[in-house]
Design a protein around this motif. Sequence first.
Motif, short mmCIF file in Angstrom:
data_model
loop_
_atom_site.label_atom_id
_atom_site.label_comp_id
_atom_site.label_asym_id
_atom_site.label_seq_id
_atom_site.Cartn_x
_atom_site.Cartn_y
_atom_site.Cartn_z
N ILE A 144 0.86 -1.18 0.00
CA ILE A 144 0.00 0.00 0.00
C ILE A 144 0.89 1.23 0.00
CG2 ILE A 144 -1.71 1.37 1.27
CD1 ILE A 144 -2.88 -1.21 2.36
N VAL A 145 0.65 2.12 -0.96
CA VAL A 145 1.30 3.42 -0.98
C VAL A 145 0.25 4.40 -0.48
CG1 VAL A 145 2.33 5.22 -2.41
CG2 VAL A 145 2.79 2.81 -2.91
N TYR A 146 0.53 5.06 0.64
CA TYR A 146 -0.43 6.00 1.22
C TYR A 146 0.24 7.35 1.45
CZ TYR A 146 -2.97 8.51 4.83
OH TYR A 146 -3.60 9.49 5.56
N ALA A 147 -0.41 8.38 0.98
CA ALA A 147 0.01 9.75 1.28
C ALA A 147 -1.26 10.57 1.42
CB ALA A 147 0.89 10.32 0.18
N ALA A 148 -1.33 11.35 2.47
CA ALA A 148 -2.51 12.19 2.69
C ALA A 148 -2.61 13.29 1.65
CB ALA A 148 -2.48 12.78 4.09
N ASN A 149 -1.50 13.59 1.01
CA ASN A 149 -1.52 14.62 -0.02
C ASN A 149 -0.39 14.31 -1.02
OD1 ASN A 149 -1.35 17.06 -1.53
ND2 ASN A 149 -2.38 18.10 0.16
N PHE A 150 -0.75 14.11 -2.27
CA PHE A 150 0.24 13.81 -3.30
C PHE A 150 0.74 15.04 -4.02
CE2 PHE A 150 -1.10 9.52 -2.63
CZ PHE A 150 -0.11 8.71 -3.16
N ALA A 151 0.26 16.23 -3.63
CA ALA A 151 0.69 17.46 -4.30
C ALA A 151 2.18 17.70 -4.04
CB ALA A 151 -0.12 18.65 -3.79
N PRO A 152 2.98 17.86 -5.08
CA PRO A 152 4.42 18.06 -4.90
C PRO A 152 4.74 19.28 -4.02
CG PRO A 152 3.94 17.63 -7.20
CD PRO A 152 2.62 17.79 -6.51
N GLY A 153 4.04 20.37 -4.21
CA GLY A 153 4.31 21.58 -3.41
C GLY A 153 4.06 21.36 -1.94
N VAL A 154 3.00 20.65 -1.60
CA VAL A 154 2.69 20.38 -0.20
C VAL A 154 3.77 19.48 0.41
CG1 VAL A 154 1.07 19.24 1.37
CG2 VAL A 154 0.21 20.75 -0.43
N ASN A 155 4.18 18.45 -0.32
CA ASN A 155 5.20 17.55 0.21
C ASN A 155 6.55 18.23 0.35
OD1 ASN A 155 4.04 14.80 0.75
ND2 ASN A 155 3.15 15.29 -1.23
N LEU A 156 6.88 19.13 -0.56
CA LEU A 156 8.10 19.91 -0.43
C LEU A 156 8.01 20.79 0.82
CD1 LEU A 156 10.81 20.97 -1.45
CD2 LEU A 156 9.54 22.61 -2.85
N PHE A 157 6.87 21.44 1.01
CA PHE A 157 6.69 22.28 2.19
C PHE A 157 6.81 21.47 3.48
CE2 PHE A 157 4.16 24.21 5.52
CZ PHE A 157 4.75 25.47 5.58
N LEU A 158 6.22 20.28 3.51
CA LEU A 158 6.32 19.44 4.71
C LEU A 158 7.77 19.06 5.00
CD1 LEU A 158 3.20 17.15 4.19
CD2 LEU A 158 3.47 18.99 5.87
N ALA A 159 8.54 18.74 3.96
CA ALA A 159 9.95 18.40 4.16
C ALA A 159 10.73 19.60 4.70
CB ALA A 159 10.57 17.91 2.85
N ILE A 160 10.45 20.78 4.15
CA ILE A 160 11.12 21.99 4.64
C ILE A 160 10.72 22.27 6.08
CG2 ILE A 160 11.21 24.51 4.35
CD1 ILE A 160 10.96 23.95 1.29
#
Length: 154
Positions: free
Chosen positions: A106-122
Amino acid sequence: MTIRIGIAGITGRMGRLLAEEVPAAGALLAGGTARSGAAPAGVELLPDFGALCAVCDVVIDFTHAHAARGHANAAAETGTPLILGSSGLSLDEEAAVAEAAKRVPIVYAANFAPGVNLFLAIAERMAAALPPAQYDAEIVEMHRRVRAKLIAFI
């Protein structure tokens, strides 16, 4: 061998977008499920998620958080890998998905938007750089129009 992909909620906003991308990626759109509306031409609507899993090599689900537990369990029971992109899962629903992932990929992500995931990493890196005794950070996401807010209290 062509990969057979199914889409849960194929008549919804994300489902329609995904239905266009599957053939463009060289895969076969094997079917979908829907609460209402008509499937794209030539695509079979299956009566439920378990039936969809039975005819697919992988299923993509961007439907609703409340469906995640049942969909993950059905995928695990049929051995069908699942890509889950529904947001808003409760801790219990996430735990049920994690439990099902012990039996099937299972691949699960609450949000697949690249910008959101970049922001979360930052934000994660920023949080690690701030002394926890002095700062309390929070990220708030509002669905559809994604807004993220980082609040630091001194």
